[in-house]
Design an enzyme around this catalytic site. Structure first.
Site, PDB file in Angstrom:
ATOM      1  N   LYS A  38     -13.156  -3.319  18.313  1.00 49.74           N
ATOM      2  CA  LYS A  38     -11.794  -3.769  18.611  1.00 49.74           C
ATOM      3  C   LYS A  38     -11.336  -3.419  20.020  1.00 49.74           C
ATOM      4  O   LYS A  38     -10.173  -3.601  20.364  1.00 49.74           O
ATOM      5  CB  LYS A  38     -10.832  -3.198  17.566  1.00 49.74           C
ATOM      6  CG  LYS A  38     -11.266  -3.604  16.157  1.00 49.74           C
ATOM      7  CD  LYS A  38     -10.300  -3.178  15.077  1.00 49.74           C
ATOM      8  CE  LYS A  38     -10.845  -3.572  13.710  1.00 49.74           C
ATOM      9  NZ  LYS A  38      -9.912  -3.350  12.607  1.00 49.74           N
TER      10      LYS A  38
ATOM     11  N   LYS B  20     -15.018   1.030  14.902  1.00 45.46           N
ATOM     12  CA  LYS B  20     -13.791   0.286  15.205  1.00 45.46           C
ATOM     13  C   LYS B  20     -13.474   0.317  16.696  1.00 45.46           C
ATOM     14  O   LYS B  20     -12.943  -0.655  17.246  1.00 45.46           O
ATOM     15  CB  LYS B  20     -12.618   0.866  14.414  1.00 45.46           C
ATOM     16  CG  LYS B  20     -12.616   0.492  12.942  1.00 45.46           C
ATOM     17  CD  LYS B  20     -11.351   1.008  12.249  1.00 45.46           C
ATOM     18  CE  LYS B  20     -11.324   0.576  10.790  1.00 45.46           C
ATOM     19  NZ  LYS B  20     -10.099   1.050  10.092  1.00 45.46           N
TER      20      LYS B  20
ATOM     21  N   LYS C  28       9.359 -16.834 -10.254  1.00 44.48           N
ATOM     22  CA  LYS C  28       8.716 -15.675 -10.865  1.00 44.48           C
ATOM     23  C   LYS C  28       7.663 -16.128 -11.865  1.00 44.48           C
ATOM     24  O   LYS C  28       7.909 -16.983 -12.709  1.00 44.48           O
ATOM     25  CB  LYS C  28       9.766 -14.815 -11.572  1.00 44.48           C
ATOM     26  CG  LYS C  28       9.181 -13.603 -12.277  1.00 44.48           C
ATOM     27  CD  LYS C  28      10.237 -12.818 -13.019  1.00 44.48           C
ATOM     28  CE  LYS C  28       9.620 -11.659 -13.805  1.00 44.48           C
ATOM     29  NZ  LYS C  28      10.628 -10.917 -14.566  1.00 44.48           N
TER      30      LYS C  28
ATOM     31  N   PHE D 279      -5.845   3.309  14.447  1.00 46.47           N
ATOM     32  CA  PHE D 279      -5.918   4.322  13.391  1.00 46.47           C
ATOM     33  C   PHE D 279      -7.014   3.908  12.423  1.00 46.47           C
ATOM     34  O   PHE D 279      -7.219   2.708  12.157  1.00 46.47           O
ATOM     35  CB  PHE D 279      -4.594   4.428  12.643  1.00 46.47           C
ATOM     36  CG  PHE D 279      -3.644   5.428  13.241  1.00 46.47           C
ATOM     37  CD1 PHE D 279      -3.347   6.610  12.587  1.00 46.47           C
ATOM     38  CD2 PHE D 279      -3.061   5.185  14.469  1.00 46.47           C
ATOM     39  CE1 PHE D 279      -2.468   7.529  13.135  1.00 46.47           C
ATOM     40  CE2 PHE D 279      -2.189   6.092  15.035  1.00 46.47           C
ATOM     41  CZ  PHE D 279      -1.889   7.275  14.362  1.00 46.47           C
TER      42      PHE D 279
ATOM     43  N   ASN E 217       0.845  -1.190   0.000  1.00 43.50           N
ATOM     44  CA  ASN E 217       0.000   0.000   0.000  1.00 43.50           C
ATOM     45  C   ASN E 217       0.879   1.237   0.000  1.00 43.50           C
ATOM     46  O   ASN E 217       2.100   1.149  -0.045  1.00 43.50           O
ATOM     47  CB  ASN E 217      -0.960  -0.021   1.196  1.00 43.50           C
ATOM     48  CG  ASN E 217      -0.218  -0.172   2.507  1.00 43.50           C
ATOM     49  OD1 ASN E 217       0.598   0.657   2.880  1.00 43.50           O
ATOM     50  ND2 ASN E 217      -0.505  -1.257   3.228  1.00 43.50           N
TER      51      ASN E 217
ATOM     52  N   ASP F 244      -5.049  -6.203   4.402  1.00 38.93           N
ATOM     53  CA  ASP F 244      -6.214  -6.991   4.811  1.00 38.93           C
ATOM     54  C   ASP F 244      -6.157  -8.412   4.258  1.00 38.93           C
ATOM     55  O   ASP F 244      -6.693  -9.337   4.862  1.00 38.93           O
ATOM     56  CB  ASP F 244      -7.505  -6.315   4.327  1.00 38.93           C
ATOM     57  CG  ASP F 244      -7.759  -5.001   5.044  1.00 38.93           C
ATOM     58  OD1 ASP F 244      -7.410  -4.902   6.242  1.00 38.93           O
ATOM     59  OD2 ASP F 244      -8.290  -4.072   4.411  1.00 38.93           O
TER      60      ASP F 244
END
Length: 397
Positions: free
Chosen positions: A341, A337, A289, A323, A210, A279
């Site tokens: 959590k 959240k 490869k 976050f 990311n 995720d």
């Protein structure tokens, strides 16, 4: 207000080739708001002209013992009284020997005997000189008196050899000074921070990642360390510079991050999970490869463990901070959240806003507590936001 506003720093420059690097140290300290005065030995003035420091500090530079007075007092006493902290950089073997044994034969060594301010020394010299038993003994004497030793680094030396003896980099020296003045609101606390983006391999060459740069987490780790905490920084892929003084653990995948976090979890007082954890991961990673053949390539992804949720389930004494980087319904998703959590508070931001996304030095965030109360913050640097987060942690821990 800058971090060193109102602080008086006296810098002693001795006769080593690394004296040129102290120009940047002085410049950085001025930018942080400090009032800086410089004292040079005669030998130091052979490497850097006193006028250079005079122009940066906007203060006269002192070299000779009887050259003048400051504030109508004897100069070495006036300068000794001026300082909130004394930094000697570079500190030569000759200076270390004099300071350790109370020899005062020039302006700088006389100030060292006259001041009651805390002192830091940043040694710089040839490796053999640094490792000589006499130099090591002198460093131990100074350290036993409470002098902070900013260790020399390993690298190429002016004499053409490579080894330990390079002056610590200016940013590291300045970080030590900032740390000295920072209020120790987390003294005795152990803080775990995660940062950066995790990498999920597709084959030995390619991976899924990311846009996280790690800057936010690294600034949080730096702020926690400056405020006296023992800091463990567990990081995935990142471009930010590792803060000095933290325990650094490098990981790649989400599974590696989970293992590293759980290994430390029981022994920490707080966890700040700023990492951008993937995720999903590839179910079957290719051993070789993958060659380009068909027009399309299908990858089967499986869900990664939710590290933050697992920490919330295992939580007993720890403060847990999450976050929420969203692109819509930011506050709503973040509040969800917290409950899901078992978080103590969450840092929520809309990464689609200009100046709040990945890879930039600024952020726009909201701090939300367990009750759902929202503190919306204006656009600020990630370093400033890190300071806000750490102060909230200190209040809650």
């Amino acid at each position: 207000m800058n971090e060193l506003t109102g602080k008086n720093i006296l810098i002693g420059v001795t006769g080593g080739i690394a004296a040129y690097k102290v120009v940047e140290v002085v410049s950085r300290l001025k930018k942080l708001g400090a009032e800086v005065r410089v004292v040079m030995t005669r030998a130091a003035a052979e490497f850097v002209a006193p006028r250079t420091f005079q122009e940066i500090t906007k203060n006269p530079v002192s070299v000779e013992m009887f050259a003048g007075t400051v504030n109508f007092h004897v100069e070495h006493i006036a300068l000794a009284n001026f300082a909130d902290v004394v930094l000697i950089a570079p500190a030569t073997a000759n200076f270390l020997a004099k300071a350790a044994h109370g020899i005062a034969d020039d302006l700088l060594t006389t100030i060292v005997l006259a001041t009651t301010a805390p002192m830091m020394v940043a040694p710089s010299m040839n490796t053999r000189m640094l490792e000589h038993p006499a130099t090591q003994a002198n460093l131990k004497i100074l350290e036993s008196r409470g002098v902070k030793i900013i260790d020399a680094e390993i690298g190429l030396l002016a004499c053409g050899t490579s080894g330990k003896g390079r002056l610590s980099e200016p940013e590291n020296i300045c970080a030590e000074i900032v740390k000295f003045f920072a209020p120790k609101i987390l003294s005795g606390k152990k803080i775990l921070v995660t940062a950066g983006g995790t990498i999920e391999p597709i084959d030995p060459v390619r991976f899924i990642c990311n846009r996280s740069s790690g800057k936010m987490g690294y600034e949080i780790a730096r702020a926690a360390q400056l405020h006296g905490a023992e800091v463990i920084l567990i990081s995935g892929n990142a471009t930010a510079e590792v803060p000095a003084g933290v325990k650094f653990v490098k990981v790649e995948t989400a599974l590696e991050m989970r293992a590293a976090v759980l290994e430390e979890y029981e022994n920490v007082d707080a966890v700040i999970m700023s990492a951008a954890v993937s995720d999903y991961r590839v179910k079957n990673v290719a051993a070789q490869k993958i060659k380009k053949s068909n027009e399309t390539l299908t990858l089967e992804l499986v869900k990664n463990p939710d590290i933050l949720k697992e920490l919330g389930q295992r939580k007993n004494h720890q403060l847990l901070v999450g976050f929420a980087a969203e692109t819509e319904n930011v506050i709503e998703y973040a509040r969800g959240k917290i409950a899901e959590k078992n978080l103590d508070f969450i840092v929520a931001n809309d990464v689609s806003q200009e100046g709040a996304g990945f890879g930039v030095d600024t952020n726009i965030a909201s701090l939300i507590n367990r009750a759902g109360d929202v503190e919306s913050l204006p656009k600020m640097t990630k370093a400033e936001l890190a300071e806000r987060i750490i102060r909230r942690v200190a209040e809650s821990i």
